[in-house]
Enzyme design. Sequence first.
Site, PDB file in Angstrom:
ATOM      1  N   ALA A 121       0.840  -1.214   0.000  1.00 39.46           N
ATOM      2  CA  ALA A 121       0.000   0.000   0.000  1.00 39.46           C
ATOM      3  C   ALA A 121       0.872   1.260   0.000  1.00 39.46           C
ATOM      4  O   ALA A 121       1.946   1.260   0.608  1.00 39.46           O
ATOM      5  CB  ALA A 121      -0.916  -0.021   1.228  1.00 39.46           C
ATOM      6  N   PRO A 122       0.443   2.330  -0.686  1.00 43.91           N
ATOM      7  CA  PRO A 122      -0.817   2.517  -1.430  1.00 43.91           C
ATOM      8  C   PRO A 122      -0.766   2.065  -2.887  1.00 43.91           C
ATOM      9  O   PRO A 122      -1.710   2.313  -3.628  1.00 43.91           O
ATOM     10  CB  PRO A 122      -1.027   4.031  -1.346  1.00 43.91           C
ATOM     11  CG  PRO A 122       0.366   4.581  -1.341  1.00 43.91           C
ATOM     12  CD  PRO A 122       1.219   3.591  -0.583  1.00 43.91           C
ATOM     13  N   LYS A 125       4.440   1.201  -6.151  1.00 37.74           N
ATOM     14  CA  LYS A 125       5.441   0.220  -6.609  1.00 37.74           C
ATOM     15  C   LYS A 125       4.768  -0.996  -7.235  1.00 37.74           C
ATOM     16  O   LYS A 125       5.241  -1.523  -8.239  1.00 37.74           O
ATOM     17  CB  LYS A 125       6.335  -0.190  -5.441  1.00 37.74           C
ATOM     18  CG  LYS A 125       7.125   0.973  -4.840  1.00 37.74           C
ATOM     19  CD  LYS A 125       7.968   0.532  -3.661  1.00 37.74           C
ATOM     20  CE  LYS A 125       8.545   1.719  -2.918  1.00 37.74           C
ATOM     21  NZ  LYS A 125       7.512   2.483  -2.186  1.00 37.74           N
ATOM     22  N   ASP A 170       0.587 -10.626   7.715  1.00 35.79           N
ATOM     23  CA  ASP A 170       1.828 -10.135   8.309  1.00 35.79           C
ATOM     24  C   ASP A 170       2.961 -10.671   7.429  1.00 35.79           C
ATOM     25  O   ASP A 170       3.075 -11.882   7.223  1.00 35.79           O
ATOM     26  CB  ASP A 170       1.953 -10.671   9.744  1.00 35.79           C
ATOM     27  CG  ASP A 170       3.180 -10.137  10.471  1.00 35.79           C
ATOM     28  OD1 ASP A 170       4.216  -9.897   9.808  1.00 35.79           O
ATOM     29  OD2 ASP A 170       3.119  -9.955  11.694  1.00 35.79           O
ATOM     30  N   ASP A 187       9.730  -3.071   0.586  1.00 33.82           N
ATOM     31  CA  ASP A 187       9.929  -1.663   0.958  1.00 33.82           C
ATOM     32  C   ASP A 187       9.500  -1.585   2.423  1.00 33.82           C
ATOM     33  O   ASP A 187       8.314  -1.434   2.719  1.00 33.82           O
ATOM     34  CB  ASP A 187       9.095  -0.745   0.064  1.00 33.82           C
ATOM     35  CG  ASP A 187       9.382   0.720   0.337  1.00 33.82           C
ATOM     36  OD1 ASP A 187      10.558   1.066   0.556  1.00 33.82           O
ATOM     37  OD2 ASP A 187       8.431   1.522   0.360  1.00 33.82           O
ATOM     38  N   CYS A 244      12.797   4.222   3.339  1.00 41.23           N
ATOM     39  CA  CYS A 244      12.870   5.685   3.164  1.00 41.23           C
ATOM     40  C   CYS A 244      13.543   6.279   4.404  1.00 41.23           C
ATOM     41  O   CYS A 244      13.107   7.276   4.956  1.00 41.23           O
ATOM     42  CB  CYS A 244      11.495   6.296   2.915  1.00 41.23           C
ATOM     43  SG  CYS A 244      10.261   5.851   4.141  1.00 41.23           S
TER      44      CYS A 244
END
Length: 345
Positions: A121-122, A125, A170, A187, A244
């Site tokens: 999400a969202p 990617k 999960d 990510d 990030c």
Amino acid sequence: MCFYYGYNEFLMDKLLQLFTVSEAVEFFEANEVARPVTIRTNTLKTRRRDLAQALINRGVNLDPIGKWTKVGLTIFDSPVPIGATPEYMAGHYMIQAASSFLPVMSLAPQENEKVLDMSAAPGGKTTYCSALMKNTGLVVANDANKEREKALVANIHRLGISNTIVCNYDGREFPKVMGGFDRVLLDAPCSGTGVISKDASVKVNKSQDDINMLTHLQKELILSAIDSANADSATGGYIVYSTCSVTIDEDEAVVNYALSKRPNVKLVSTGLDFGAKGFTSFRGQSFHSSLNLTRRFYPHAHNMDGFFVAKFKKLSNKIQNAENQFVVPTGSGAKTKQKKKSVSK
């Protein structure tokens, strides 16, 4: 500096360890300025040139992001909300940070592959993967947060994606759910020290306990991502890990941990021809020499969010564990089996 830029002492200390004082000031200054709005052309529906012309006709001031991407546009000024144009509604583009193009470019998914996006999400990617795969093969878009999946599903529909399954597990449990993927993208959830310009609360709400909790989760997720990939894939067997964040704890230290726990993988080139090399040593810590293949991106140096990208190649579906037994993880597409190995004294 804490008072002037509004950081707590913990984070200021972390960042001053990472940069020289002059570079740290550049980093702090860059975080005070919003990153440019960037969009990614949805190549399933249009070409960048046609999209750019359509937006220019609406009075949008734009430019290509840079030579490193053929699908990105930077929006400087727009008389209409860029998330409400007819082109947006028709799914011709995705509003997406330039930095989040990078892990997908590194993953380089191929047509007809089976790809897992572990924290999807969202959907920027995920939908980029589908576009590169030309809607062939299968993309499994997973996210642990059910609420965030609403945006993921909406973007998949809007962009005309038809090769994607959305699921809500999960990520740490994933090899038990489904395995044998040609490529896996993780990510990972992180502290957000690379996106302070978007979320200034990061300056004051992070502590060592937060970092410890996040790195523990990241380490579990990266092992799960590796175990979900199939080393015997004819075209893939690749895993991309990205955050990030700019902290060593969440980047090089996590990748180094994965290399020590999974001797059946190695780091390979990210395929990104810009960005700073990852650290192989830092303040007394030594990492595997191959960590210079990872890539770091900084707001002050690359005019995009702070980001980290590492790419693994899986060499075997077997892992040699501490008891000298070979174990095939349940996610690799083969049944679990153990084989005693004689140890010469």
